[in-house]
Write a protein that holds these residues in place. Sequence first.
Motif, PDB file in Angstrom:
ATOM      1  N   ASP A 242      10.514  31.058  -1.062  1.00 17.95           N
ATOM      2  CA  ASP A 242      11.419  30.416  -0.110  1.00 17.95           C
ATOM      3  C   ASP A 242      12.449  31.385   0.443  1.00 17.95           C
ATOM      4  OD1 ASP A 242      10.082  28.060  -0.450  1.00 17.95           O
ATOM      5  OD2 ASP A 242      11.487  27.242  -1.927  1.00 17.95           O
ATOM      6  N   ARG A 243      12.931  32.303  -0.375  1.00 18.85           N
ATOM      7  CA  ARG A 243      13.987  33.211   0.078  1.00 18.85           C
ATOM      8  C   ARG A 243      13.491  34.202   1.130  1.00 18.85           C
ATOM      9  NH1 ARG A 243      12.041  35.153  -4.751  1.00 18.85           N
ATOM     10  NH2 ARG A 243      11.600  37.411  -4.859  1.00 18.85           N
ATOM     11  N   LEU A 244      12.145  34.371   1.223  1.00 15.80           N
ATOM     12  CA  LEU A 244      11.572  35.332   2.169  1.00 15.80           C
ATOM     13  C   LEU A 244      10.695  34.660   3.219  1.00 15.80           C
ATOM     14  CD1 LEU A 244      10.549  38.032  -0.464  1.00 15.80           C
ATOM     15  CD2 LEU A 244      12.532  38.131   1.048  1.00 15.80           C
ATOM     16  N   ILE A 245      10.756  33.350   3.289  1.00 11.68           N
ATOM     17  CA  ILE A 245       9.810  32.598   4.116  1.00 11.68           C
ATOM     18  C   ILE A 245       9.960  32.912   5.600  1.00 11.68           C
ATOM     19  CG2 ILE A 245      11.245  30.576   4.528  1.00 11.68           C
ATOM     20  CD1 ILE A 245       7.519  30.573   3.542  1.00 11.68           C
ATOM     21  N   ASP A 246      11.133  33.376   6.023  1.00 17.53           N
ATOM     22  CA  ASP A 246      11.351  33.631   7.446  1.00 17.53           C
ATOM     23  C   ASP A 246      10.999  35.058   7.851  1.00 17.53           C
ATOM     24  OD1 ASP A 246      13.388  34.686   5.937  1.00 17.53           O
ATOM     25  OD2 ASP A 246      14.933  34.386   7.470  1.00 17.53           O
ATOM     26  N   ARG A 247      10.498  35.863   6.926  1.00 17.89           N
ATOM     27  CA  ARG A 247      10.158  37.243   7.252  1.00 17.89           C
ATOM     28  C   ARG A 247       8.800  37.308   7.948  1.00 17.89           C
ATOM     29  NH1 ARG A 247      14.672  40.522   6.748  1.00 17.89           N
ATOM     30  NH2 ARG A 247      15.926  39.653   5.036  1.00 17.89           N
ATOM     31  N   PRO A 248       8.646  38.204   8.938  1.00 16.74           N
ATOM     32  CA  PRO A 248       7.362  38.294   9.655  1.00 16.74           C
ATOM     33  C   PRO A 248       6.254  38.835   8.763  1.00 16.74           C
ATOM     34  CG  PRO A 248       8.874  40.028  10.369  1.00 16.74           C
ATOM     35  CD  PRO A 248       9.666  39.116   9.496  1.00 16.74           C
TER      36      PRO A 248
ATOM     37  N   ARG B 172       4.502  43.398  16.694  1.00 14.90           N
ATOM     38  CA  ARG B 172       5.351  42.807  15.673  1.00 14.90           C
ATOM     39  C   ARG B 172       6.562  43.661  15.302  1.00 14.90           C
ATOM     40  NH1 ARG B 172       2.896  38.485  13.284  1.00 14.90           N
ATOM     41  NH2 ARG B 172       5.046  37.982  12.732  1.00 14.90           N
TER      42      ARG B 172
ATOM     43  N   GLU C  54      10.073  42.865  16.630  1.00 16.43           N
ATOM     44  CA  GLU C  54      10.752  41.686  16.088  1.00 16.43           C
ATOM     45  C   GLU C  54      11.794  42.064  15.033  1.00 16.43           C
ATOM     46  OE1 GLU C  54       8.016  38.791  14.667  1.00 16.43           O
ATOM     47  OE2 GLU C  54       6.655  38.997  16.365  1.00 16.43           O
TER      48      GLU C  54
END
Length: 493
Positions: A468-474, A488, A491
Motif C-alpha cells: 500500500d505504501r508504494l501503490i502509487d509508484r509507476p 515512463r 513521469e
Amino acid sequence: MAQRQLRVRRIDPDTRGFADIINALNGAAAQKIYATDHIGDLVPDAERYMDQAAGMLAIPISRSPRDYVVLFRQEKVRSVRWAGDPHKPVEFGPNGPRLTPRESFEEWKELVRGRSNKFTTPELRVAETLRATLLEVVLRMADEASVHRREANERQELLIAELNHRVRNILSLIRGLIRQSRPGLEGNIEDFAKTIDQRIHALARAHNQITDDRWGPAPLRALFDAEVAAFVSDKKQRIHLEGEPAQLNPQAYSSMALVIHELVTNSAKYGSLSDNGDVNVSWARDKANSLVIDWVEVGGPPVVEPTRKGFGSTIIQHSVSYDLGGSAEIQFPPEGFRARFVIPAKHVVKPEENGETRVRAPHPDIAITSTDFDPQLIAGKSVLLVEDSLIIALDAEDVLRRLGAKKVATEATVPGAIAAIELERPDIAVLDINLGDTTSFSIADRLATLEIPFLFATGYGEQARLPDRLIDRPVIQKPYTLGILSRRLPEIL
C-alpha cells in the motif's frame, strides 16, 4: 432470576511442570499406558502443583515424536489410621528396648496429601481402548497426509516439467525467429534488430493476454487491438473489426499473434495502411464450427505479388496450417491484399452467453516498440539500476545510456543497492520488483526517504503487486525498451 456462575477449577500443572512430566514420560516405554496416583513418584519437583494435579493417566498415541493424551486427577486428601505412630521413636521400657504391650497398640491418625484416587482396572482398560482408537485415527491421518504429499509432489513435478517444456519452446522459438529473420547481404543490423524486437514484442503482448486468466483462452479482438496500438495507432480508425465474440486457446493465440503482427506491419510498410487505404477484418463461425477470419485491404497502392517470399510471408501463409491444423489462403489482387484463415473449432472458445467478454486494452508498456526516442531525455543524470539478471541488466543499461544517462550503476541485491545509494546518491532509479527470493521494496523505501525518484519494473505483468505504501509508484513491463522507458521516465523526472 439470578443465574449461578459455574467456576471451573484447574486440575493441571503449569507449563513448566507439564514439560517436566513429558520429559519424564519420554524416558519410559512409549507404547504403555502410564498411571499413577502420585506424580511426585515420576517428577521430583511436583510438590508445587500437587494441590491442583496429583494423579495422572498418560496415553501414548505415537512413537516419534512421542505424543500423549494426558488426564490429570486432583488431590484427594484422606485420613489414614495406623495401629500406632509409625514415626514415634522407640522408647526403653522395663524390659529394655521394647514397646510396652499397653502403649504399642494405641490408634494413630495421619492426613495423607499429594495423592489422588487410584486408577481402577476398568478405567485402565477404557484407557487402553481409547489408545487403540486414537492410534487408528493417527495412522489414518498419517496415511492421508502421505497421500496428499505424494500427490503434491507429483503435481509439482508435472508443473516443473510443463514449465521446462514451455521455457524450452520459448527459447527455441526465439532462436528460430532470430535465425529466420537474419538479413541477407543487402540488409543491415539495425533493421534486423528492429524486426526481431517487434516480433518478440508481438509474442509478449499475446503472452500478456493469455496469462491474464492463468494461461486460459483470450479474445481474438485483443490481438488486433494490441498490434494496432503498437504500430499504427495514428491510423486505427482505418482498421475496421467486425465479428462475434470469440476466444482462442493459448496455442492458437500465440500462433495468431505472429500472423496478425506480420499482417499489420506489412500493411503499414507496403499495403493500404502505407497510403490512404483501409483494412476490413471480419470473422465468423462456419458450418464445421471453425473460425474463419478475413483480412481485406482496400484503397491502397496497387498490389503486385512478390517474387521473393521472406520469413514474414512464410508465417502468414503456413503458421495456421502447420501449428493449428487449419488453412490459409493468400491473394494479391491489384486493388488490395487479401487473406483468409480457417482456425479449427478445437482451438476456438465461445464466451459464456451471460458472462463478460474480456477485451482488455493492451498494456501501454507492452504495446510500445517505437525506436523514436529523445537521446537527451536523461542527459547528465546518474541512474541506479537494480536487476538480478546480468543479460537483462546489460540490455537495460544500454537503453539508459542511449537515453543520455551519464552513469548507470547496476546492482543485483538489496544490500548492494542500499550500499550503492549511501556511497553515491543517484538522480533516478529503476528497480526490478522481484530479486530472487526477495523484493526491492526496502530499496524503494530508502529512495523515498531520500526523495530520489524511481520506478519499478516487472516481468509478472498484471500479477505484480505493490504494498500500500508504494501503490502509487509507476510500474513498467519488462523487457526494457527505448519506447517503454522514453514514455515512463518523464513521469518521475
